[in-house]
Design a protein around this motif. Sequence first.
Motif, PDB file in Angstrom:
ATOM      1  N   MET A   1      15.083  62.858 -21.677  1.00  0.00           N
ATOM      2  CA  MET A   1      14.413  61.737 -21.018  1.00  0.00           C
ATOM      3  C   MET A   1      14.309  60.526 -21.942  1.00  0.00           C
ATOM      4  O   MET A   1      14.583  59.391 -21.550  1.00  0.00           O
ATOM      5  CB  MET A   1      13.023  62.162 -20.567  1.00  0.00           C
ATOM      6  N   ALA A   2      13.918  60.763 -23.186  1.00  0.00           N
ATOM      7  CA  ALA A   2      13.788  59.656 -24.140  1.00  0.00           C
ATOM      8  C   ALA A   2      15.128  58.978 -24.395  1.00  0.00           C
ATOM      9  O   ALA A   2      15.202  57.747 -24.533  1.00  0.00           O
ATOM     10  CB  ALA A   2      13.193  60.167 -25.451  1.00  0.00           C
ATOM     11  N   LEU A   3      16.212  59.759 -24.449  1.00  0.00           N
ATOM     12  CA  LEU A   3      17.537  59.186 -24.682  1.00  0.00           C
ATOM     13  C   LEU A   3      18.015  58.331 -23.516  1.00  0.00           C
ATOM     14  O   LEU A   3      18.836  57.426 -23.693  1.00  0.00           O
ATOM     15  CB  LEU A   3      18.554  60.314 -24.938  1.00  0.00           C
ATOM     16  N   MET A   4      17.516  58.614 -22.301  1.00  0.00           N
ATOM     17  CA  MET A   4      17.976  57.886 -21.117  1.00  0.00           C
ATOM     18  C   MET A   4      17.280  56.540 -20.929  1.00  0.00           C
ATOM     19  O   MET A   4      17.605  55.799 -19.996  1.00  0.00           O
ATOM     20  CB  MET A   4      17.777  58.755 -19.871  1.00  0.00           C
ATOM     21  N   GLU A   5      16.323  56.193 -21.783  1.00  0.00           N
ATOM     22  CA  GLU A   5      15.625  54.912 -21.650  1.00  0.00           C
ATOM     23  C   GLU A   5      16.542  53.721 -21.920  1.00  0.00           C
ATOM     24  O   GLU A   5      16.495  52.709 -21.229  1.00  0.00           O
ATOM     25  CB  GLU A   5      14.444  54.862 -22.635  1.00  0.00           C
ATOM     26  N   ILE A   6      17.390  53.844 -22.948  1.00  0.00           N
ATOM     27  CA  ILE A   6      18.084  52.677 -23.488  1.00  0.00           C
ATOM     28  C   ILE A   6      19.411  52.329 -22.796  1.00  0.00           C
ATOM     29  O   ILE A   6      19.675  51.152 -22.525  1.00  0.00           O
ATOM     30  CB  ILE A   6      18.302  52.859 -25.005  1.00  0.00           C
ATOM     31  N   PRO A   7      20.306  53.306 -22.497  1.00  0.00           N
ATOM     32  CA  PRO A   7      21.636  52.949 -21.971  1.00  0.00           C
ATOM     33  C   PRO A   7      21.609  52.048 -20.745  1.00  0.00           C
ATOM     34  O   PRO A   7      22.418  51.115 -20.630  1.00  0.00           O
ATOM     35  CB  PRO A   7      22.252  54.315 -21.641  1.00  0.00           C
ATOM     36  N   ALA A   8      20.681  52.299 -19.817  1.00  0.00           N
ATOM     37  CA  ALA A   8      20.653  51.504 -18.584  1.00  0.00           C
ATOM     38  C   ALA A   8      20.315  50.046 -18.864  1.00  0.00           C
ATOM     39  O   ALA A   8      20.821  49.145 -18.174  1.00  0.00           O
ATOM     40  CB  ALA A   8      19.641  52.103 -17.617  1.00  0.00           C
ATOM     41  N   ILE A   9      19.470  49.805 -19.861  1.00  0.00           N
ATOM     42  CA  ILE A   9      19.130  48.420 -20.203  1.00  0.00           C
ATOM     43  C   ILE A   9      20.378  47.676 -20.666  1.00  0.00           C
ATOM     44  O   ILE A   9      20.630  46.529 -20.271  1.00  0.00           O
ATOM     45  CB  ILE A   9      18.049  48.401 -21.298  1.00  0.00           C
ATOM     46  N   ILE A  10      21.174  48.338 -21.491  1.00  0.00           N
ATOM     47  CA  ILE A  10      22.403  47.724 -21.995  1.00  0.00           C
ATOM     48  C   ILE A  10      23.363  47.422 -20.849  1.00  0.00           C
ATOM     49  O   ILE A  10      23.918  46.322 -20.752  1.00  0.00           O
ATOM     50  CB  ILE A  10      23.076  48.658 -23.024  1.00  0.00           C
ATOM     51  N   THR A  11      23.561  48.396 -19.939  1.00  0.00           N
ATOM     52  CA  THR A  11      24.476  48.200 -18.808  1.00  0.00           C
ATOM     53  C   THR A  11      23.988  47.082 -17.894  1.00  0.00           C
ATOM     54  O   THR A  11      24.778  46.238 -17.455  1.00  0.00           O
ATOM     55  CB  THR A  11      24.622  49.499 -18.003  1.00  0.00           C
ATOM     56  N   GLY A  12      22.696  47.068 -17.590  1.00  0.00           N
ATOM     57  CA  GLY A  12      22.161  46.023 -16.723  1.00  0.00           C
ATOM     58  C   GLY A  12      22.368  44.632 -17.297  1.00  0.00           C
ATOM     59  O   GLY A  12      22.743  43.696 -16.579  1.00  0.00           O
ATOM     60  N   LEU A  13      22.142  44.481 -18.598  1.00  0.00           N
ATOM     61  CA  LEU A  13      22.340  43.178 -19.239  1.00  0.00           C
ATOM     62  C   LEU A  13      23.809  42.772 -19.231  1.00  0.00           C
ATOM     63  O   LEU A  13      24.151  41.606 -18.979  1.00  0.00           O
ATOM     64  CB  LEU A  13      21.820  43.221 -20.674  1.00  0.00           C
ATOM     65  N   LEU A  14      24.693  43.729 -19.513  1.00  0.00           N
ATOM     66  CA  LEU A  14      26.124  43.424 -19.512  1.00  0.00           C
ATOM     67  C   LEU A  14      26.599  42.990 -18.130  1.00  0.00           C
ATOM     68  O   LEU A  14      27.388  42.044 -17.994  1.00  0.00           O
ATOM     69  CB  LEU A  14      26.919  44.648 -19.976  1.00  0.00           C
ATOM     70  N   LEU A  15      26.125  43.666 -17.077  1.00  0.00           N
ATOM     71  CA  LEU A  15      26.519  43.308 -15.712  1.00  0.00           C
ATOM     72  C   LEU A  15      26.003  41.921 -15.340  1.00  0.00           C
ATOM     73  O   LEU A  15      26.731  41.110 -14.752  1.00  0.00           O
ATOM     74  CB  LEU A  15      25.984  44.347 -14.727  1.00  0.00           C
ATOM     75  N   ALA A  16      24.752  41.642 -15.683  1.00  0.00           N
ATOM     76  CA  ALA A  16      24.189  40.327 -15.360  1.00  0.00           C
ATOM     77  C   ALA A  16      24.941  39.219 -16.073  1.00  0.00           C
ATOM     78  O   ALA A  16      25.252  38.174 -15.484  1.00  0.00           O
ATOM     79  CB  ALA A  16      22.706  40.308 -15.737  1.00  0.00           C
ATOM     80  N   ARG A  17      25.271  39.436 -17.323  1.00  0.00           N
ATOM     81  CA  ARG A  17      25.955  38.406 -18.103  1.00  0.00           C
ATOM     82  C   ARG A  17      27.405  38.250 -17.677  1.00  0.00           C
ATOM     83  O   ARG A  17      27.976  37.166 -17.760  1.00  0.00           O
ATOM     84  CB  ARG A  17      25.863  38.735 -19.591  1.00  0.00           C
ATOM     85  N   ALA A  18      28.023  39.327 -17.224  1.00  0.00           N
ATOM     86  CA  ALA A  18      29.427  39.257 -16.813  1.00  0.00           C
ATOM     87  C   ALA A  18      29.603  38.522 -15.489  1.00  0.00           C
ATOM     88  O   ALA A  18      30.622  37.865 -15.271  1.00  0.00           O
ATOM     89  CB  ALA A  18      30.008  40.666 -16.704  1.00  0.00           C
ATOM     90  N   TYR A  19      28.605  38.616 -14.603  1.00  0.00           N
ATOM     91  CA  TYR A  19      28.781  38.075 -13.254  1.00  0.00           C
ATOM     92  C   TYR A  19      27.917  36.851 -12.952  1.00  0.00           C
ATOM     93  O   TYR A  19      27.947  36.349 -11.841  1.00  0.00           O
ATOM     94  CB  TYR A  19      28.476  39.167 -12.217  1.00  0.00           C
ATOM     95  N   SER A  20      27.158  36.377 -13.924  1.00  0.00           N
ATOM     96  CA  SER A  20      26.302  35.224 -13.679  1.00  0.00           C
ATOM     97  C   SER A  20      26.824  33.985 -14.391  1.00  0.00           C
ATOM     98  O   SER A  20      26.971  33.976 -15.610  1.00  0.00           O
ATOM     99  CB  SER A  20      24.876  35.523 -14.144  1.00  0.00           C
ATOM    100  N   LYS A  21      27.085  32.937 -13.640  1.00  0.00           N
ATOM    101  CA  LYS A  21      27.523  31.676 -14.227  1.00  0.00           C
ATOM    102  C   LYS A  21      26.401  31.052 -15.047  1.00  0.00           C
ATOM    103  O   LYS A  21      26.634  30.443 -16.084  1.00  0.00           O
ATOM    104  CB  LYS A  21      27.960  30.707 -13.125  1.00  0.00           C
ATOM    105  N   ARG A  22      25.162  31.208 -14.575  1.00  0.00           N
ATOM    106  CA  ARG A  22      24.025  30.631 -15.295  1.00  0.00           C
ATOM    107  C   ARG A  22      23.908  31.209 -16.697  1.00  0.00           C
ATOM    108  O   ARG A  22      23.643  30.503 -17.663  1.00  0.00           O
ATOM    109  CB  ARG A  22      22.725  30.907 -14.525  1.00  0.00           C
ATOM    110  N   LEU A  23      24.136  32.516 -16.806  1.00  0.00           N
ATOM    111  CA  LEU A  23      24.020  33.144 -18.120  1.00  0.00           C
ATOM    112  C   LEU A  23      25.202  32.785 -19.011  1.00  0.00           C
ATOM    113  O   LEU A  23      25.060  32.670 -20.223  1.00  0.00           O
ATOM    114  CB  LEU A  23      23.914  34.660 -17.972  1.00  0.00           C
ATOM    115  N   LYS A  24      26.370  32.619 -18.409  1.00  0.00           N
ATOM    116  CA  LYS A  24      27.539  32.231 -19.211  1.00  0.00           C
ATOM    117  C   LYS A  24      27.335  30.841 -19.807  1.00  0.00           C
ATOM    118  O   LYS A  24      27.771  30.559 -20.915  1.00  0.00           O
ATOM    119  CB  LYS A  24      28.795  32.258 -18.348  1.00  0.00           C
ATOM    120  N   GLU A  25      26.655  29.974 -19.050  1.00  0.00           N
ATOM    121  CA  GLU A  25      26.427  28.619 -19.538  1.00  0.00           C
ATOM    122  C   GLU A  25      25.443  28.591 -20.710  1.00  0.00           C
ATOM    123  O   GLU A  25      25.463  27.680 -21.521  1.00  0.00           O
ATOM    124  CB  GLU A  25      25.888  27.749 -18.394  1.00  0.00           C
ATOM    125  N   THR A  26      24.575  29.598 -20.772  1.00  0.00           N
ATOM    126  CA  THR A  26      23.594  29.647 -21.862  1.00  0.00           C
ATOM    127  C   THR A  26      23.933  30.729 -22.876  1.00  0.00           C
ATOM    128  O   THR A  26      23.060  31.212 -23.586  1.00  0.00           O
ATOM    129  CB  THR A  26      22.189  29.919 -21.289  1.00  0.00           C
TER     130      THR A  26
END
Length: 324
Positions: A132-157
């Motif tokens: 359970m403790a190990l599963m805390e972190i990976p999803a945060i990394i994936t969520g951030l990568l997906l948001a940054r890959a598909y958001s123009k607003r984040l690419k601009e900043t």
Amino acid sequence: MIIDTLTSPVILFFILGFFAACIRSDLNIPEAFAKAMSIYLMAAIGLKGGVEVAATGFSLDLAAAAVSGVLLGFTLPVLAFVLLRSFAKLSAIDAGAVAAHYGSVSVVTFVTAIELLTLQGIRPDGFMVGVMALMEIPAIITGLLLARAYSKRLKETESVRHEGESSLMHEVLTNGSVILLLGAFVIGFIAGAEGFAPIKPLFDAGFKGVLCLFLLDMGLIAARRLLETRKITVPLAALGIILPIINGTIGVIVGTLIGLDPGSAAILGVLCASASYIAVPAAMRLALPQADPGIYLAMSLGITFPFNILFGISLFAAFAKFLG
């Protein structure tokens, strides 16, 4: 199983809190007391898990469960992101933030599931605390990568992103719940059954009573969070139930395929189905301040958490027993 779950004092206290908030009662649990209960529960479950692993030793099941949990933590947010974008029409930023919640885990759901599964005679292995403790972190990394890959607003900043990168990783890796759970797990492992015996009355006998009061508070918070927000559309509400069912089913199947017993496979399903509302929101506030907390908190705490507590745990337990 669902009837047994719904008539358990642990769940009835949650229903009481939810009902009290719905009728606008002034019932309230002091924040300091709620935090103390949270610390107690995490310390207790970590200690008992460490003691169990000390008694049984490390095994291939532990290694397989840990690797599977981490891989699921990385991959489950991708499915959530796709559904949130296509079905609920969320922006990439909000979809990435919500997806991170649905790949991470809820400590309270985990603790409640351990108690309910034990009452049903399919107690999971103690090493699932570490998974359970190990599963805390990976999803945060994936969520951030997906948001940054598909958001123009984040690419601009993007140029500003690196300034907060180290603080984000520090926030994630030093999250209080992760530190306490893993620390208590290590202490229990070092102490073993003999060292745990003197403090067992505190962390064992009082566990169920504290869990009842804690879930009373969680019922109050879940209902009030749901009533406060006006941003949950019908598709989002539906995904708040559909995603845990899909994720939990995948978790139970994976747990069964790697050879876990029904109790441990059910817990892996519960972990996959649960949505974080403590560690991930803290990380999202730092990493994706543009994301709307009214969406990801209302979904994870107001919809998915009650569903899992009332129905999800029993469903995944029944499925795990059937496959087992």
